[in-house]
Design an enzyme around this catalytic site. Structure first.
Site, mmCIF file in Angstrom:
data_model
loop_
_atom_site.group_PDB
_atom_site.id
_atom_site.type_symbol
_atom_site.label_atom_id
_atom_site.label_comp_id
_atom_site.label_asym_id
_atom_site.label_seq_id
_atom_site.Cartn_x
_atom_site.Cartn_y
_atom_site.Cartn_z
ATOM 1 N N GLY A 157 -21.001 5.586 5.065
ATOM 2 C CA GLY A 157 -20.113 6.030 3.993
ATOM 3 C C GLY A 157 -20.720 5.740 2.636
ATOM 4 N N VAL A 164 -17.859 2.915 -3.145
ATOM 5 C CA VAL A 164 -18.327 1.566 -2.820
ATOM 6 C C VAL A 164 -19.703 1.603 -2.162
ATOM 7 C CG1 VAL A 164 -17.832 -0.561 -1.552
ATOM 8 C CG2 VAL A 164 -15.953 0.764 -2.510
ATOM 9 N N LYS A 188 0.876 -1.169 0.000
ATOM 10 C CA LYS A 188 0.000 0.000 0.000
ATOM 11 C C LYS A 188 0.913 1.217 0.000
ATOM 12 C CE LYS A 188 -4.521 0.706 0.571
ATOM 13 N NZ LYS A 188 -5.656 -0.049 0.080
ATOM 14 N N GLY A 207 -19.628 6.590 -0.467
ATOM 15 C CA GLY A 207 -18.671 6.944 -1.514
ATOM 16 C C GLY A 207 -18.800 5.987 -2.684
HETATM 17 P P1 NAI Z 1 -14.703 7.088 -0.973
HETATM 18 O O1 NAI Z 1 -13.689 8.089 -0.550
HETATM 19 O O2 NAI Z 1 -15.289 7.160 -2.322
HETATM 20 O O3 NAI Z 1 -15.952 7.116 0.061
HETATM 21 C C1 NAI Z 1 -15.817 7.233 1.433
HETATM 22 C C2 NAI Z 1 -17.095 7.923 1.929
HETATM 23 O O4 NAI Z 1 -17.093 7.883 3.349
HETATM 24 C C3 NAI Z 1 -17.175 9.396 1.523
HETATM 25 O O5 NAI Z 1 -18.449 9.675 0.962
HETATM 26 C C4 NAI Z 1 -16.972 10.134 2.848
HETATM 27 O O6 NAI Z 1 -17.664 11.391 2.909
HETATM 28 C C5 NAI Z 1 -17.533 9.137 3.828
HETATM 29 N N1 NAI Z 1 -17.083 9.297 5.206
HETATM 30 C C6 NAI Z 1 -15.841 9.617 5.669
HETATM 31 N N2 NAI Z 1 -15.837 9.668 7.002
HETATM 32 C C7 NAI Z 1 -17.111 9.372 7.402
HETATM 33 C C8 NAI Z 1 -17.739 9.253 8.670
HETATM 34 N N3 NAI Z 1 -17.074 9.451 9.809
HETATM 35 N N4 NAI Z 1 -19.043 8.931 8.715
HETATM 36 C C9 NAI Z 1 -19.747 8.719 7.577
HETATM 37 N N5 NAI Z 1 -19.194 8.827 6.340
HETATM 38 C C10 NAI Z 1 -17.901 9.142 6.265
HETATM 39 O O7 NAI Z 1 -14.057 5.668 -0.685
HETATM 40 P P2 NAI Z 1 -14.464 4.261 -1.312
HETATM 41 O O8 NAI Z 1 -13.646 4.000 -2.505
HETATM 42 O O9 NAI Z 1 -15.943 4.165 -1.392
HETATM 43 O O10 NAI Z 1 -13.937 3.281 -0.186
HETATM 44 C C11 NAI Z 1 -14.630 3.146 1.044
HETATM 45 C C12 NAI Z 1 -13.853 2.236 1.969
HETATM 46 O O11 NAI Z 1 -13.707 0.961 1.364
HETATM 47 C C13 NAI Z 1 -12.438 2.708 2.310
HETATM 48 O O12 NAI Z 1 -12.136 2.313 3.625
HETATM 49 C C14 NAI Z 1 -11.561 1.936 1.334
HETATM 50 O O13 NAI Z 1 -10.257 1.763 1.816
HETATM 51 C C15 NAI Z 1 -12.319 0.623 1.289
HETATM 52 N N6 NAI Z 1 -12.101 -0.135 0.071
HETATM 53 C C16 NAI Z 1 -12.400 0.415 -1.142
HETATM 54 C C17 NAI Z 1 -12.202 -0.311 -2.296
HETATM 55 C C18 NAI Z 1 -12.602 0.237 -3.634
HETATM 56 O O14 NAI Z 1 -12.673 -0.553 -4.602
HETATM 57 N N7 NAI Z 1 -12.886 1.527 -3.753
HETATM 58 C C19 NAI Z 1 -11.613 -1.669 -2.256
HETATM 59 C C20 NAI Z 1 -11.414 -2.190 -0.915
HETATM 60 C C21 NAI Z 1 -11.617 -1.418 0.193
#
Ligand code: NAI
Length: 355
Positions: free
Chosen positions: A180, A184, A80, A182
């Protein structure tokens, strides 16, 4: 504990710091293991309060990637990287991404970068102008955003949890809380809504919450209390370390199955506490392997059919781990045990990237 001490304890091969004078880029690449093959893992752009925090994050995340690849049966290692932003929300620049690409290139393919929090396919493509060792772009490199694959895999893991508890593998009428929304979380909500689930959602960004309410009649929940809300399944899909020692006692969900990396502050401690409380915890690095399967699979030349098959297999892998859990302290220990078996099998073979 000093860094060498921690590397020895967790088993890291390499932890490298980089500073680019021209752009001010400060980044760390942590390669946990290349025993099973080259190590693919996302790059996180984040403002950390301290350098120590960044180092802790990148080392934990890279170890998780090794376990994720091993449990997914991929001939890949785990790594990472993190980019340490001087201020929160510092704007991404092409120059910074290119500097990061040059840093990644110094690993000669032992490390392959991809998206993580704070990166998008455009940033990946900027990095890809300087190195071939990135995945997840749309123009210069390939793969695109892996998030829909991650969401699909997490959904498969939820099915395994329902089956393990002897419940119908049917989401209609189930209350699922998603923290969250985002890349995913949003796609997971869509799948859950299509499968008939009632959604409870929280995000610190109110516009995505509004979107979920409008699209799927989701019920908004205060971000401070979503972890503790009444629901059948809790899906943490924001950042890591959202369930600690004191939180476990307040959880009302029957199942915890989310996509976030490192959901538990201390996985050994919290996963054991969940056994005591009768909460079924789906180990995160098994549930969220879909994105890795997608990008690593493409890197390894797999067909779309093969990629889909492997993502579907997350369900069976999770069922096997949950069934094996009673002979371990927790479901997390059972998943770690599977990862260790796969590492040992890999060690007895020729390295996949030899030559
Ligand atoms: P992203 O950055 O698109 O979405 C994260 C979301 O969480 C954002 O909308 C943000 O505003 C929200 N957030 C942050 N802090 C928060 C809180 N305290 N309470 C509520 N919402 C909060 O990230 P993504 O890509 O959706 O990834 C989400 C998680 O999944 C991360 O931990 C990432 O490491 C993990 N992950 C993602 C993968 C992927 O394919 N994108 C693969 C494997 C794991």
């Amino acid at each position: 504990m000093d860094t060498f001490g921690r590397m020895t304890e967790i088993g890291h091969e390499r932890v490298c710091f980089h500073h680019d004078e021209a752009t001010g880029l400060r980044a760390i690449v942590a390669i946990h293991s290349t025993k099973l093959g080259p190590a693919l893992g996302g790059t996180r752009r984040w403002h950390y309060a301290t350098e120590e925090e960044a180092l802790y994050d990148v080392m934990r995340l890279s170890e998780g990637m090794s376990c994720k690849a091993a449990c997914a049966g991929l001939p890949m290692g785990g790594a990472k990287s993190v980019i340490l932003l001087p201020e929160p929300n510092t704007e991404a620049t092409e120059a910074e991404a290119k500097a990061m690409g040059r840093f990644i290139d110094t690993f000669n393919g032992d490390y392959i970068a991809a998206e993580d929090v704070g990166l998008d396919p455009r940033y990946i493509d900027w990095m890809a102008t300087e190195t071939n060792h990135v995945m997840g772009g749309e123009t210069v490199s390939t793969g695109g955003d892996p998030s829909p694959f991650t969401a699909a895999g997490t959904f498969n893991a939820m099915k395994a949890c329902l089956q393990h508890l002897g419940r119908a593998v049917d989401f209609s009428g189930l209350n699922v809380a998603v923290q969250g929304l985002g890349h995913v979380g949003m796609d997971l909500c869509r799948r859950l809504h299509e499968a008939g689930a009632n959604l409870l959602v929280a995000d610190i960004n109110s516009s995505v919450v509004d979107q979920a309410v409008a699209s799927w009649d989701a019920k908004p929940i205060d971000p401070q209390s979503i972890i503790e809300c009444e629901c059948d399944i809790l899906a943490p899909c924001a950042l890591g370390a959202v369930i600690g020692e004191h939180t476990v006692a307040r959880i009302k969900a029957d199942i915890i199955c989310g996509a976030a990396n490192n959901i538990l502050v201390d996985p050994a401690r919290e996963s054991a506490a969940m056994v005591d409380r009768g909460i079924l915890y789906a180990p995160d690095f098994v549930a969220n392997a879909g994105g890795l399967i997608w990008l690593a699979g493409l890197w390894l030349g797999m067909s779309r059919e093969e990629l889909d098959r492997r993502n579907d297999e997350i369900e069976q892998t999770m069922i096997d781990i949950l069934n094996d859990a009673p002979s371990h302290a927790s479901t997390w220990e059972a998943a770690m045990s599977l990862a260790r078996v796969r590492f040992a099998q890999g060690e007895s073979k020729e390295p996949a990237h030899a030559g």
